[in-house]
Design a protein around this motif. Structure first.
Motif, PDB file in Angstrom:
ATOM      1  N   UNK A  13       0.840  -1.194   0.000  1.00 18.58           N
ATOM      2  CA  UNK A  13       0.000   0.000   0.000  1.00 18.58           C
ATOM      3  C   UNK A  13       0.877   1.245   0.000  1.00 18.58           C
ATOM      4  N   UNK A  14       0.604   2.148  -0.949  1.00 15.20           N
ATOM      5  CA  UNK A  14       1.358   3.394  -1.053  1.00 15.20           C
ATOM      6  C   UNK A  14       0.565   4.529  -0.408  1.00 15.20           C
ATOM      7  N   UNK A  15       1.174   5.162   0.562  1.00 18.60           N
ATOM      8  CA  UNK A  15       0.535   6.283   1.257  1.00 18.60           C
ATOM      9  C   UNK A  15       1.543   7.424   1.364  1.00 18.60           C
ATOM     10  N   UNK A  16       1.202   8.564   0.787  1.00 17.28           N
ATOM     11  CA  UNK A  16       2.076   9.736   0.876  1.00 17.28           C
ATOM     12  C   UNK A  16       1.613  10.610   2.030  1.00 17.28           C
ATOM     13  N   UNK A  17       2.502  10.792   3.006  1.00 14.99           N
ATOM     14  CA  UNK A  17       2.190  11.634   4.166  1.00 14.99           C
ATOM     15  C   UNK A  17       2.635  13.062   3.908  1.00 14.99           C
ATOM     16  N   UNK A  18       1.802  14.006   4.263  1.00 11.34           N
ATOM     17  CA  UNK A  18       2.218  15.412   4.232  1.00 11.34           C
ATOM     18  C   UNK A  18       2.061  16.046   5.607  1.00 11.34           C
ATOM     19  N   UNK A  19       1.852  15.196   6.621  1.00  9.49           N
ATOM     20  CA  UNK A  19       1.669  15.681   7.980  1.00  9.49           C
ATOM     21  C   UNK A  19       2.188  14.625   8.960  1.00  9.49           C
ATOM     22  N   UNK A  20       2.794  15.079  10.059  1.00  9.33           N
ATOM     23  CA  UNK A  20       3.295  14.169  11.077  1.00  9.33           C
ATOM     24  C   UNK A  20       2.938  14.695  12.467  1.00  9.33           C
ATOM     25  N   UNK A  21       2.680  13.758  13.372  1.00 15.02           N
ATOM     26  CA  UNK A  21       2.466  14.096  14.781  1.00 15.02           C
ATOM     27  C   UNK A  21       3.633  13.515  15.578  1.00 15.02           C
ATOM     28  N   UNK A  22       4.262  14.353  16.376  1.00  7.78           N
ATOM     29  CA  UNK A  22       5.410  13.939  17.176  1.00  7.78           C
ATOM     30  C   UNK A  22       5.103  14.104  18.664  1.00  7.78           C
ATOM     31  N   UNK A  23       5.684  13.224  19.456  1.00  9.45           N
ATOM     32  CA  UNK A  23       5.713  13.390  20.905  1.00  9.45           C
ATOM     33  C   UNK A  23       7.119  13.841  21.286  1.00  9.45           C
ATOM     34  N   UNK A  24       7.231  14.590  22.367  1.00  7.49           N
ATOM     35  CA  UNK A  24       8.549  15.046  22.769  1.00  7.49           C
ATOM     36  C   UNK A  24       8.531  15.716  24.125  1.00  7.49           C
TER      37      UNK A  24
END
Length: 295
Positions: free
Chosen positions: A24-35
């Motif tokens: 499955x090909x999925x292009x991400x343009x957003x990320x959620x990070x913890x820190x």
């Protein structure tokens, strides 16, 4: 006897169904990070907001972060630059100064001067990650508030926002992403897979760009093409992969001769000498997910 035969057929169907592999090909343009910032837990969301010039190694990002305890979103704008994240909050003038920041950054040279450019815009907060360019998890950084400097961390080994994900959905509810262990370019196609006593194999064809920088070497070329064989244990734990080029701008590999069997399941490539590789022949056995390389 008939019931036993029916049960065996049913169990065989279950086993075959469970062995199904998908890509499955999925292009991400957003990320959620913890820190963390100054030891306080945070959550951050960033999304791709356009390239500064012609390179997908450098692009604008926008988003927010909040302290997990309070969950009040504070806006951010900034730049992703080859693994470095430079993020800014301009307080009451955030929208206005975010627009000015984008207007001032129009080239890779201007990206390098982002600290100088933003200083003239008086950011209320600055957060810089990945300045040391080490690929570690977590990614370390600094949080600037007025004259105070605090430590910061993102709990990830990769802060890239725009991603070409190619997920291989495997038996036993397993999933791997070629982005994590092959490269960031994606472009894989699933051709076949086989299971055996010594383990399992997956055959992929790939075709992707040579360079995310369209203005750089091979950036506007036809890219890299070839095949990959991925090796797994009997339980579908990933082991390693092999890559075989058939065409490459980076290697100056062209004029490859291709022949196919009538059913298209046996493919042969005669690959000429390239900049760093001697000439070779590839025989692709699609049915058996196997590649033989010879002189």
């Amino acid at each position: 006897m008939k019931k036993v035969f029916t049960l065996l057929l049913f169990l065989s169907f279950i086993i075959l169904f469970c062995q199904k592999i998908e890509l499955k090909k999925i292009t991400d343009s957003s990320q959620i990070f913890k820190g963390e910032m100054a030891g306080v837990p945070i959550t951050m969301q960033l999304h791709y907001a356009g390239i500064a010039d012609c390179s997908l190694y450098q692009y604008f990002v926008e988003g927010w972060y909040y302290y997990d305890k309070y969950q009040k979103k504070l806006p951010l704008t900034g730049i992703y630059d080859h693994g470095k994240l430079a993020l800014y909050n301009f307080g009451t003038k955030h929208k206005q100064n975010s627009a000015k920041l984008k207007e001032n950054i129009t080239s890779p040279q201007k990206v390098e001067k982002i600290a100088e450019i933003t200083q003239n815009l008086n950011p209320k907060e600055s957060i810089i990650f990945g300045e040391d360019q080490t690929k570690e998890n977590p990614i370390s950084g600094k949080f600037y508030l007025g004259n105070k400097v605090r430590s910061a961390q993102l709990f990830t080994g990769n802060d890239m926002i725009y991603r070409y994900n190619n997920y291989l959905i495997l038996p036993n509810s397993k999933k791997i992403n070629t982005f994590d262990f092959i490269n960031q370019y994606g472009g894989n196609e699933l051709l076949s897979y086989v299971s055996g006593e010594k383990g399992n194999r997956v055959l992929l064809y790939f075709e992707h760009s040579s360079n995310f920088n369209a203005c750089g070497r091979c950036g506007a070329s036809e890219g890299e093409k070839g095949y990959r064989v991925l090796y797994f244990t009997k339980d579908w734990n990933y082991k390693r992969y092999e890559e075989f080029l058939t065409e490459s701008c980076l290697e100056n590999m062209y004029d490859t001769v291709e022949t196919k069997s009538k059913d298209g399941k046996m493919i042969r490539f005669k690959v000429g000498k390239s900049d760093s590789l001697p000439a070779y022949t590839l025989t692709i056995d699609v049915n058996n997910a196997l590649i033989v390389k010879s002189k």
